[in-house]
Design a protein around this motif. Structure first.
Motif, PDB file in Angstrom:
ATOM      1  N   LYS A 402      71.009 109.184  92.491  1.00 57.10           N
ATOM      2  CA  LYS A 402      71.567 109.300  91.142  1.00 57.10           C
ATOM      3  C   LYS A 402      71.980 107.927  90.613  1.00 57.10           C
ATOM      4  CE  LYS A 402      73.134 111.258  87.414  1.00 57.10           C
ATOM      5  NZ  LYS A 402      72.202 111.838  86.435  1.00 57.10           N
ATOM      6  N   LYS A 403      72.511 107.061  91.487  1.00 56.95           N
ATOM      7  CA  LYS A 403      72.978 105.754  91.046  1.00 56.95           C
ATOM      8  C   LYS A 403      71.859 104.726  90.942  1.00 56.95           C
ATOM      9  CE  LYS A 403      77.702 106.377  92.698  1.00 56.95           C
ATOM     10  NZ  LYS A 403      78.794 105.868  93.534  1.00 56.95           N
ATOM     11  N   SER A 404      70.694 105.064  91.457  1.00 56.81           N
ATOM     12  CA  SER A 404      69.559 104.160  91.361  1.00 56.81           C
ATOM     13  C   SER A 404      69.009 104.142  89.940  1.00 56.81           C
ATOM     14  CB  SER A 404      68.451 104.599  92.327  1.00 56.81           C
ATOM     15  OG  SER A 404      67.246 103.930  92.056  1.00 56.81           O
ATOM     16  N   ARG A 405      68.691 102.955  89.446  1.00 60.23           N
ATOM     17  CA  ARG A 405      68.117 102.832  88.105  1.00 60.23           C
ATOM     18  C   ARG A 405      66.796 103.583  88.004  1.00 60.23           C
ATOM     19  NH1 ARG A 405      68.923  96.445  86.432  1.00 60.23           N
ATOM     20  NH2 ARG A 405      71.221  96.461  86.389  1.00 60.23           N
ATOM     21  N   LYS A 406      66.097 103.620  89.115  1.00 63.64           N
ATOM     22  CA  LYS A 406      64.784 104.256  89.132  1.00 63.64           C
ATOM     23  C   LYS A 406      64.875 105.772  89.027  1.00 63.64           C
ATOM     24  CE  LYS A 406      60.482 104.287  91.797  1.00 63.64           C
ATOM     25  NZ  LYS A 406      59.801 103.766  93.013  1.00 63.64           N
ATOM     26  N   PHE A 407      65.926 106.351  89.635  1.00 62.85           N
ATOM     27  CA  PHE A 407      66.024 107.810  89.689  1.00 62.85           C
ATOM     28  C   PHE A 407      67.187 108.383  88.872  1.00 62.85           C
ATOM     29  CE2 PHE A 407      64.053 106.460  93.690  1.00 62.85           C
ATOM     30  CZ  PHE A 407      62.906 107.230  93.684  1.00 62.85           C
ATOM     31  N   GLY A 408      68.078 107.528  88.384  1.00 61.69           N
ATOM     32  CA  GLY A 408      69.285 108.017  87.734  1.00 61.69           C
ATOM     33  C   GLY A 408      69.066 108.925  86.543  1.00 61.69           C
ATOM     34  N   ALA A 409      67.965 108.731  85.837  1.00 62.25           N
ATOM     35  CA  ALA A 409      67.711 109.538  84.642  1.00 62.25           C
ATOM     36  C   ALA A 409      66.982 110.836  84.960  1.00 62.25           C
ATOM     37  CB  ALA A 409      66.899 108.719  83.636  1.00 62.25           C
ATOM     38  N   PHE A 410      66.618 111.046  86.223  1.00 60.92           N
ATOM     39  CA  PHE A 410      65.890 112.256  86.588  1.00 60.92           C
ATOM     40  C   PHE A 410      66.804 113.481  86.492  1.00 60.92           C
ATOM     41  CE2 PHE A 410      62.060 110.842  89.316  1.00 60.92           C
ATOM     42  CZ  PHE A 410      61.772 109.819  88.421  1.00 60.92           C
ATOM     43  N   PRO A 411      66.259 114.649  86.220  1.00 63.64           N
ATOM     44  CA  PRO A 411      67.062 115.888  86.236  1.00 63.64           C
ATOM     45  C   PRO A 411      67.633 116.121  87.633  1.00 63.64           C
ATOM     46  CG  PRO A 411      64.942 116.251  85.161  1.00 63.64           C
ATOM     47  CD  PRO A 411      64.874 114.895  85.783  1.00 63.64           C
ATOM     48  N   ASP A 412      68.770 116.819  87.673  1.00 66.02           N
ATOM     49  CA  ASP A 412      69.444 117.033  88.947  1.00 66.02           C
ATOM     50  C   ASP A 412      68.568 117.740  89.969  1.00 66.02           C
ATOM     51  OD1 ASP A 412      71.587 115.820  87.842  1.00 66.02           O
ATOM     52  OD2 ASP A 412      72.810 117.616  87.601  1.00 66.02           O
TER      53      ASP A 412
END
Length: 427
Positions: A402-412
């Protein structure tokens, strides 16, 4: 006698036979097995007597219950081998470990050996990567920082006369006593150390149902002993180094902080508020001794939990992950409250019989899912069945993704799937 192995045993009936069998079946036969019964109240004494009657190289030693340190010290006094090892009564070594350790020590004319560690049992099998690297070295410097990250005494072997003459013994502590002993011995005796990659300690991790081991419990007494043991290491290093190698002393401070967070704070739900406050105080004292570079390393090491909060009520109000379930099986709850990332809340319906804890919210069954999602405070909202145990790293991976820039915007739900996939690959 080539090697003496000291086995402290306290109420060890569940695993002692397996441990003794692994020693009896060693390919190296010229060994002494010293089993110190530390005032056991179960059938440990009977097992020791049974094995000693069949195997003359087993020496039974009895003492009133005084703790593992006293038991190991008692064993040192009776060690007759050229080298001495320690093995806990629930751990194992591979069948050629003693032969390979003895051969390596003799070949290198070394005073101490370090060999590999494989964790098994609860959490699966894995090798300690730091020790893997050390075990490949033909010669290890006494001030190699990697030694600070492996306080176990059981994956080491020591020249007996040097050990006895050093005067270093295990302090009367219940936690991290092994690290205090190990590093004091290294700093004082300055042994020639070699690695042995062909030898393996099999370190058992217990399930919660078997009873939490010392390293899986959190209470004030253990936290105080932990702090005292690490203070012993720091003082001994200062005495050995004087004003030289300040980076080495910073590594000790960093390691102390890292271990304090990992071994206590991350298990905060198994402790009380007084213990948590003590951990917070010790954390602040350690950070006050850090250089800016060391402090930055600490911040990176706890990036999954952010700034540690030393109040359960505050954690409950500021969760990173909201875990939403419809069931609360004992297996699931045991794993959930043993997660390495403890900054979470649990939301469950009334029918789930959720535990009464600071971070638990119970909602009516009717309209549960909708209301749970509305009430959840975490940056990530994860829906789980609540029937099966989680991998103990699950919430940590979720938080990092979640805190990664790469994955942070992904749905939960995609972050959840990503964490499950990552853990499956890691297995």
């Amino acid at each position: 006698m080539k090697i003496s192995v000291i086995v402290p045993a306290y109420n060890s009936e569940a695993f002692l036979r397996e441990t003794l069998d692994c020693l009896i079946n060693q390919t190296l036969k010229d060994i002494q097995i010293i089993v110190v019964n530390d005032g056991s109240t179960d059938s440990t004494a009977d097992i020791i007597e049974e094995y000693a009657a069949k195997h003359p190289n087993i020496l039974p030693v009895y003492q009133e219950n005084a703790g593992v340190s006293a038991a190991r010290n008692n064993g040192i006094a009776r060690s007759e081998g050229k080298y001495t090892m320690f093995l806990d009564s629930d751990d194992l070594i591979t069948e050629d470990t003693l032969e390979n350790v003895f051969a390596a020590l003799e070949k290198a004319n070394a005073d101490m050996a370090v060999f590999r560690v494989m964790r098994f049992g609860f959490g699966g099998e894995e090798y300690n990567p730091i020790v893997e690297a050390l075990a490949k070295e033909s010669e290890i410097n006494c001030f190699d920082k990697r030694l600070l990250w492996n306080f176990l005494v059981a994956n080491k072997c020591y020249r007996t006369d040097m050990l006895k003459n050093s005067g270093v013994r295990f302090p009367a502590l219940k936690y991290s006593e092994d690290g205090a002993f190990l590093m004091q011995f290294i700093y004082k005796a300055r042994p020639k150390i070699t690695g042995v990659y062909s030898a393996v300690l099999k370190y058992r991790r217990h399930t919660p149902s078997e009873g939490l081991s010392v390293s899986q419990r959190v209470n004030l007494s253990l936290a105080e002993d932990f702090t005292q043991a690490h203070a012993i290491v720091y003082r001994a290093a200062q005495e050995a180094l004087g004003s030289s190698k300040p980076d080495y002393l910073q590594e000790i401070i960093y390691k102390n902080y890292f271990a304090l967070i990992t071994e206590f704070y991350r298990l905060l739900w198994n402790g009380d508020d007084e213990t948590l406050a003590f951990i917070g105080k010790q954390s602040d004292e350690l950070k006050a001794k850090m250089t800016p570079e060391t402090l930055k390393k600490c911040q990176n090491a706890v990036r999954d939990i952010g700034k540690p909060l030393f109040s359960k009520a505050e954690i409950a109000e500021n969760p990173i992950v909201s875990v939403i379930v419809k069931n609360c099986s004992e297996e699931f709850l045991s794993a959930l409250y043993s997660q390495s990332m403890p900054v979470f809340e649990l939301i469950a319906p009334q029918s789930a019989n959720a535990p009464e804890r600071e971070n638990v919210t119970v909602l009516p069954d009717k309209g549960f899912s909708k209301e749970a999602k509305k009430r959840a405070k975490g940056a990530v909202k994860i829906f789980l069945s609540g029937k099966k145990a989680l991998d103990l790293r699950f919430l940590k991976i979720v938080s990092i993704l979640k805190k990664s820039r790469k994955f942070g915007a992904f749905p939960d739900f995609m972050i959840k799937l990503g964490a499950l996939l990552f853990l499956k690959i890691k297995r």
